[in-house]
Design an enzyme around this catalytic site. Structure first.
Site, PDB file in Angstrom:
ATOM      1  N   GLU A  12       5.814  -5.228 -48.525  1.00  0.00           N
ATOM      2  CA  GLU A  12       7.386  -4.716 -48.718  1.00  0.00           C
ATOM      3  C   GLU A  12       8.268  -5.603 -48.175  1.00  0.00           C
ATOM      4  OE1 GLU A  12       8.104  -1.863 -49.932  1.00  0.00           O
ATOM      5  OE2 GLU A  12       6.505  -0.870 -50.132  1.00  0.00           O
ATOM      6  N   GLU A  42     -16.622  -7.009 -42.553  1.00  0.00           N
ATOM      7  CA  GLU A  42     -16.040  -7.164 -41.101  1.00  0.00           C
ATOM      8  C   GLU A  42     -16.773  -7.560 -39.997  1.00  0.00           C
ATOM      9  OE1 GLU A  42     -15.678  -2.969 -38.731  1.00  0.00           O
ATOM     10  OE2 GLU A  42     -15.132  -2.595 -40.801  1.00  0.00           O
TER      11      GLU A  42
END
Length: 301
Positions: free
Chosen positions: A84, A115
């Site tokens: 954004e 992960e």
């Protein structure tokens, strides 16, 4: 390695043991009540958030970059905030980057085991040629994700500023950071589902971090997005309205000046407020480090 059952985020919520028997109205009311706790939890870590922003502003002013590192929901929240920044503040995509365990594929589908690999976090930062001018924020609700831990360890080794964002106190990843933001939102109504309160808190904190950072970098005038990237009809219309609101000129004049500046809102505003050419307004902005108020003040002297 820390047992997951000892983590606050893995705890059982005392009011939701009959969650599967509740009515829809009861569930949404309960979730709403739980969500009200989020801003209260964030309020307790505002000093740490301020420290983080100060460090990030300093880094970005001196040629550094900001990296979010996370797995699963944490990684996606970092990505959501990072992507954004270019449309909102006209930053280059490289300035704020998100690194997800498992890469781009993990945006939509979990990549098994990614992960849990300590070395992969380090490897991803090496790919991006991390330097001691950069800042790395490791995001993990549990505060123990190996991928994030590995990235932070490497970042510290080369002298980059490191920040943790977790939802457990004294988290494992915080041991490898200069600033620890540990926002304790408590057990989730759905046990262990940290996409709920923990993730919401983290998103709100990232909102604070990037928005305040960009304000301090001169990308906001008053409360307006004067560095908005006017890439479509809606944003071009917004740009025109911002120029009209700030300078008081007519819509047609705002449109004309924006077309001259290739829809650079900030530059158009300074031109109109100081009655200068594109070249003169560009120089004023350079002298003011991109701050509109300072640029206008410089013209007065």
């Amino acid at each position: 390695m820390e047992r997951m059952t000892k983590l606050t985020t893995e705890g059982y919520h005392p009011d939701t043991t009959n969650l599967d028997l509740m009515s829809t109205a009861e569930i949404v009311k309960l979730m709403n009540e739980e969500d009200k706790k989020i801003p209260l939890a964030i309020a307790k870590v505002l000093p740490e958030i301020e420290q983080a922003i100060t460090a990030i502003v300093h880094a970005l002013k001196n040629g550094g970059r900001l990296f979010y590192v996370g797995a699963g929901t944490s990684g996606r929240i970092g990505l959501l905030d990072a992507v954004e920044c270019p449309p909102t503040f006209s930053t280059l995509p490289a300035l704020v980057q998100a690194i997800l365990a498992g890469g781009e594929e993990a945006v939509m589908i979990a990549v098994e085991g990614a992960e849990d690999d300590l070395s992969l976090g380090e490897a991803e930062l090496k790919k991006r040629q991390l330097t001691n001018r950069d800042v790395v924020i490791g995001i993990a609700a549990s505060g123990r994700t190996p991928f994030v831990k590995g990235a932070l360890i490497y970042a510290q080794q080369i002298g980059a500023k490191t920040i943790s964002l977790a939802s457990n106190s004294h988290s494992a990843i915080s041991q490898y950071t200069n600033i620890a933001i540990e926002v304790i939102t408590g057990p989730e109504i759905l046990t262990g589902s940290t996409r709920l309160k923990a993730a919401t808190a983290h998103k709100q904190i990232l909102n604070m971090i990037t928005t305040t950072t960009m304000i301090k970098l001169g990308k906001v005038y008053k409360n307006l997005m004067v560095d908005v990237h006017a890439s479509n009809f809606k944003l071009r219309e917004r740009a025109k309205q911002i120029v009209c609101d700030v300078t008081g000129v007519a819509y047609s004049q705002a449109e004309s000046v924006l077309e001259q500046t290739n829809f650079q809102v900030k530059l158009s505003i300074v031109m109109l407020l100081t009655n200068t050419t594109i070249e003169e307004a560009t120089e004023l902005l350079a002298q003011s480090e991109g701050h509109v108020r300072r640029a206008v003040e410089l013209r007065k002297f």
